[in-house]
Write a protein that holds these residues in place. Structure first.
Motif, PDB file in Angstrom:
ATOM      1  N   TRP A 155       0.838  -1.201   0.000  1.00  0.00           N
ATOM      2  CA  TRP A 155       0.000   0.000   0.000  1.00  0.00           C
ATOM      3  C   TRP A 155       0.868   1.245   0.000  1.00  0.00           C
ATOM      4  O   TRP A 155       0.633   2.182  -0.762  1.00  0.00           O
ATOM      5  N   HIS A 156       1.908   1.256   0.843  1.00  0.00           N
ATOM      6  CA  HIS A 156       2.801   2.416   0.901  1.00  0.00           C
ATOM      7  C   HIS A 156       3.563   2.577  -0.412  1.00  0.00           C
ATOM      8  O   HIS A 156       3.779   3.711  -0.867  1.00  0.00           O
ATOM      9  N   ALA A 157       3.959   1.468  -1.036  1.00  0.00           N
ATOM     10  CA  ALA A 157       4.653   1.549  -2.323  1.00  0.00           C
ATOM     11  C   ALA A 157       3.740   2.170  -3.384  1.00  0.00           C
ATOM     12  O   ALA A 157       4.159   3.063  -4.129  1.00  0.00           O
ATOM     13  N   LYS A 158       2.493   1.721  -3.447  1.00  0.00           N
ATOM     14  CA  LYS A 158       1.545   2.282  -4.422  1.00  0.00           C
ATOM     15  C   LYS A 158       1.271   3.757  -4.126  1.00  0.00           C
ATOM     16  O   LYS A 158       1.172   4.571  -5.041  1.00  0.00           O
ATOM     17  N   LYS A 159       1.168   4.097  -2.865  1.00  0.00           N
ATOM     18  CA  LYS A 159       0.948   5.491  -2.465  1.00  0.00           C
ATOM     19  C   LYS A 159       2.113   6.371  -2.923  1.00  0.00           C
ATOM     20  O   LYS A 159       1.920   7.525  -3.284  1.00  0.00           O
ATOM     21  N   ASN A 160       3.318   5.791  -2.952  1.00  0.00           N
ATOM     22  CA  ASN A 160       4.504   6.525  -3.375  1.00  0.00           C
ATOM     23  C   ASN A 160       4.763   6.426  -4.878  1.00  0.00           C
ATOM     24  O   ASN A 160       5.829   6.798  -5.358  1.00  0.00           O
TER      25      ASN A 160
END
Length: 152
Positions: free
Chosen positions: A72-77
């Motif tokens: 989720w954090h990777a996609k957010k970034n």
């Protein structure tokens, strides 16, 4: 409130290896996912003759919840693909009952304890009806593309 995609959108897993059904929350240092022990369901291939999930699946449920957090954090970034993470091991993983009973809604929670560029440590709990069914700490490793090429 944020709407979340299904767990497989954040994990590099395909059926039947994605063991989570839904993402409830992802925050800066925590994540919460759910899965129900039932047949039919994502856990069906792994259930025993009585329809229960063996307790040793706790480490994988916790690890996949960490994977959802990371994905989720990777996609957010702005990263396109789900990153491959590796489970280095677990400490103090406990599931006193030895099983997750048929029909139980499992609430999988993880909290970040420590993280650097490659290594992470997370405390995990699996609850049902507010009771802790399993808990423990998992340590993860995030390889870069060169390391993945060497491994695979």
């Amino acid at each position: 409130m944020t709407d979340f995609l299904a767990p497989q959108h954040y994990l590099p897993h395909e059926a039947p290896m994605c063991l989570l059904e839904s993402v409830v929350a992802v925050e800066q240092e925590s994540a919460h996912c759910r899965v129900t022990v039932r047949n039919p369901g994502v856990l069906a291939p792994f259930l025993d003759a009585e329809g229960n999930l063996p307790g040793w699946f706790a480490i994988e449920l916790i690890a996949q919840t960490v994977g959802v957090w990371s994905g989720w954090h990777a996609k957010k970034n702005g990263e396109e693909e789900s990153l491959v993470g590796m489970l280095l091991g677990g400490r103090g993983i406990r599931c006193p009952a030895g099983i997750f009973p048929q029909g139980t809604l499992l609430e999988c929670h993880v909290t970040l304890l420590m993280r650097d560029e490659k290594i992470g440590s997370f405390e995990g709990q699996i609850l049902a009806d507010g009771n802790v069914l399993a808990s423990g700490r998992v340590n993860t490793y995030q390889p870069d593309n060169n390391e993945l090429k060497q491994l695979f």
